[in-house]
Design an enzyme around this catalytic site. Structure first.
Site, mmCIF file in Angstrom:
data_model
loop_
_atom_site.group_PDB
_atom_site.id
_atom_site.type_symbol
_atom_site.label_atom_id
_atom_site.label_comp_id
_atom_site.label_asym_id
_atom_site.label_seq_id
_atom_site.Cartn_x
_atom_site.Cartn_y
_atom_site.Cartn_z
ATOM 1 N N LYS A 13 0.827 -1.209 0.000
ATOM 2 C CA LYS A 13 0.000 0.000 0.000
ATOM 3 C C LYS A 13 0.863 1.261 0.000
ATOM 4 O O LYS A 13 0.510 2.248 -0.624
ATOM 5 C CB LYS A 13 -0.939 0.030 1.215
ATOM 6 C CG LYS A 13 -1.980 -1.073 1.237
ATOM 7 C CD LYS A 13 -3.056 -0.812 2.291
ATOM 8 C CE LYS A 13 -2.524 -0.830 3.711
ATOM 9 N NZ LYS A 13 -2.057 -2.162 4.173
ATOM 10 N N ARG A 88 -10.544 1.036 8.572
ATOM 11 C CA ARG A 88 -10.234 -0.374 8.801
ATOM 12 C C ARG A 88 -11.397 -1.096 9.448
ATOM 13 O O ARG A 88 -11.312 -2.315 9.657
ATOM 14 C CB ARG A 88 -9.020 -0.491 9.715
ATOM 15 C CG ARG A 88 -7.697 -0.670 8.958
ATOM 16 C CD ARG A 88 -6.601 -0.660 9.976
ATOM 17 N NE ARG A 88 -5.387 -1.319 9.660
ATOM 18 C CZ ARG A 88 -4.267 -0.683 9.284
ATOM 19 N NH1 ARG A 88 -4.270 0.605 9.056
ATOM 20 N NH2 ARG A 88 -3.165 -1.363 9.104
ATOM 21 N N ARG A 127 11.027 -8.238 4.637
ATOM 22 C CA ARG A 127 10.973 -6.853 5.127
ATOM 23 C C ARG A 127 11.626 -6.733 6.498
ATOM 24 O O ARG A 127 12.342 -5.777 6.773
ATOM 25 C CB ARG A 127 9.501 -6.419 5.207
ATOM 26 C CG ARG A 127 9.277 -4.999 5.603
ATOM 27 C CD ARG A 127 7.966 -4.500 5.025
ATOM 28 N NE ARG A 127 6.997 -4.195 6.044
ATOM 29 C CZ ARG A 127 5.753 -3.802 5.794
ATOM 30 N NH1 ARG A 127 5.322 -3.695 4.554
ATOM 31 N NH2 ARG A 127 4.924 -3.536 6.757
ATOM 32 N N ARG A 135 10.084 -1.488 12.306
ATOM 33 C CA ARG A 135 8.818 -1.216 12.987
ATOM 34 C C ARG A 135 8.649 -2.232 14.092
ATOM 35 O O ARG A 135 8.913 -3.405 13.913
ATOM 36 C CB ARG A 135 7.672 -1.342 11.981
ATOM 37 C CG ARG A 135 7.557 -0.143 11.086
ATOM 38 C CD ARG A 135 6.545 -0.377 9.997
ATOM 39 N NE ARG A 135 5.246 -0.829 10.505
ATOM 40 C CZ ARG A 135 4.135 -0.735 9.799
ATOM 41 N NH1 ARG A 135 4.139 -0.205 8.594
ATOM 42 N NH2 ARG A 135 3.002 -1.170 10.285
ATOM 43 N N ARG A 146 -1.619 -8.923 12.971
ATOM 44 C CA ARG A 146 -2.145 -7.858 12.099
ATOM 45 C C ARG A 146 -2.923 -8.459 10.942
ATOM 46 O O ARG A 146 -3.955 -7.927 10.522
ATOM 47 C CB ARG A 146 -1.004 -6.982 11.596
ATOM 48 C CG ARG A 146 -0.426 -6.070 12.680
ATOM 49 C CD ARG A 146 0.931 -5.507 12.314
ATOM 50 N NE ARG A 146 0.906 -4.691 11.126
ATOM 51 C CZ ARG A 146 1.914 -4.577 10.256
ATOM 52 N NH1 ARG A 146 3.039 -5.254 10.451
ATOM 53 N NH2 ARG A 146 1.806 -3.808 9.213
HETATM 54 P P1 AMP Z 1 -0.236 0.612 9.122
HETATM 55 O O1 AMP Z 1 0.968 1.481 9.044
HETATM 56 O O2 AMP Z 1 -1.384 1.127 8.314
HETATM 57 O O3 AMP Z 1 0.047 -0.832 8.857
HETATM 58 O O4 AMP Z 1 -0.737 0.678 10.651
HETATM 59 C C1 AMP Z 1 0.076 0.225 11.711
HETATM 60 C C2 AMP Z 1 -0.779 -0.023 12.947
HETATM 61 O O5 AMP Z 1 -1.419 1.187 13.344
HETATM 62 C C3 AMP Z 1 -1.913 -1.022 12.754
HETATM 63 O O6 AMP Z 1 -1.488 -2.357 12.924
HETATM 64 C C4 AMP Z 1 -2.872 -0.587 13.853
HETATM 65 O O7 AMP Z 1 -2.417 -1.015 15.118
HETATM 66 C C5 AMP Z 1 -2.744 0.926 13.810
HETATM 67 N N1 AMP Z 1 -3.691 1.537 12.849
HETATM 68 C C6 AMP Z 1 -3.373 2.201 11.699
HETATM 69 N N2 AMP Z 1 -4.471 2.638 11.070
HETATM 70 C C7 AMP Z 1 -5.528 2.232 11.839
HETATM 71 C C8 AMP Z 1 -6.933 2.346 11.710
HETATM 72 N N3 AMP Z 1 -7.498 2.954 10.651
HETATM 73 N N4 AMP Z 1 -7.694 1.808 12.701
HETATM 74 C C9 AMP Z 1 -7.150 1.197 13.763
HETATM 75 N N5 AMP Z 1 -5.842 1.022 13.939
HETATM 76 C C10 AMP Z 1 -5.028 1.542 12.981
#
Ligand code: AMP
Length: 193
Positions: A13, A88, A127, A135, A146
């Site tokens: 993404k 999400r 990764r 991360r 996740r």
């Molecule tokens: P990402 O960078 O989008 O993979 O997000 C990393 C982490 O942030 C996710 O695993 C969630 O813990 C949290 N997170 C990011 N976006 C959301 C969202 N829209 N709703 C809930 N948790 C989120």
């Protein structure tokens, strides 16, 4: 154009987001990045979100809805935005359409980057080895959580957007350039509508 990008962790993404925002000249709104920034700055939102993120769980809707709501009020979001990793949950999807409606706008398209679990697990191992900015949620165990959260909580959004005629499904397997070619085609088709 207001675009939502949906895909499991590791689907690419981030790369597609860069292409899309450059192509359309719209801001990139990544809730993951906003939350990581809040954690780094030690804000109350960051302190609240941190344990969820480090487990690989979703941060509660009200927290996420608030940071997106604030961001959307900024002038650069007046003509479009790319939402990466948001919504999400169905609750977040409902609040996004309310936010946009309040401003007389609507979502143009939800793009799904589809990658199967086996390929994702292969990618995440790579990764974790090569990441320059590791991360805390990229360990295989947290990644698995996740991915489970994606299937349980986020994938129902695909049906939600499909029912509304907004879903474009892109095959996320292939080179990033190939995936971008298909993503761009889907965007161009919607631009002509
Ligand atoms: P990402 O960078 O989008 O993979 O997000 C990393 C982490 O942030 C996710 O695993 C969630 O813990 C949290 N997170 C990011 N976006 C959301 C969202 N829209 N709703 C809930 N948790 C989120």
């Amino acid at each position: 154009m207001y675009i939502v990008l949906i895909g499991p962790p590791g689907a690419g993404k981030g790369t597609q987001s860069q292409h899309i925002t450059e192509y359309l000249g719209i801001p990139h709104l990544s809730t993951g990045e906003m939350l990581r920034e809040a954690i780094a700055q030690r804000t109350p939102t960051g302190r609240h979100a941190e344990p969820y993120i480090s487990r690989g769980d979703l941060v509660p809707d009200p927290v996420v809805v608030e940071i997106v709501g604030e961001r959307l009020q900024q002038p650069d979001c007046a003509r479009g935005a790319l939402f990466d990793g948001y919504p999400r949950t169905e609750g977040q999807a409902e609040s996004l359409s309310e936010f946009l409606e309040q401003r007389g706008k609507q979502l143009d398209v939800a793009i799904e980057i589809a990658v199967d679990d086996e390929e994702l697990l292969r990618r995440i191992v790579g990764r974790a080895r090569t990441a320059s900015r590791p991360r805390t949620d990229d360990t295989p165990e947290k990644f698995a959580n996740r991915l489970r959260r994606f299937h349980e909580e986020t994938s129902p959004l695909l049906a939600y957007y499909e029912e509304r005629g907004l879903l474009e499904r892109i095959d996320g397997i292939g080179s990033p350039d190939e995936v971008w070619r298909h993503t761009k085609q889907a965007i161009d088709a919607r631009l002509q509508d």
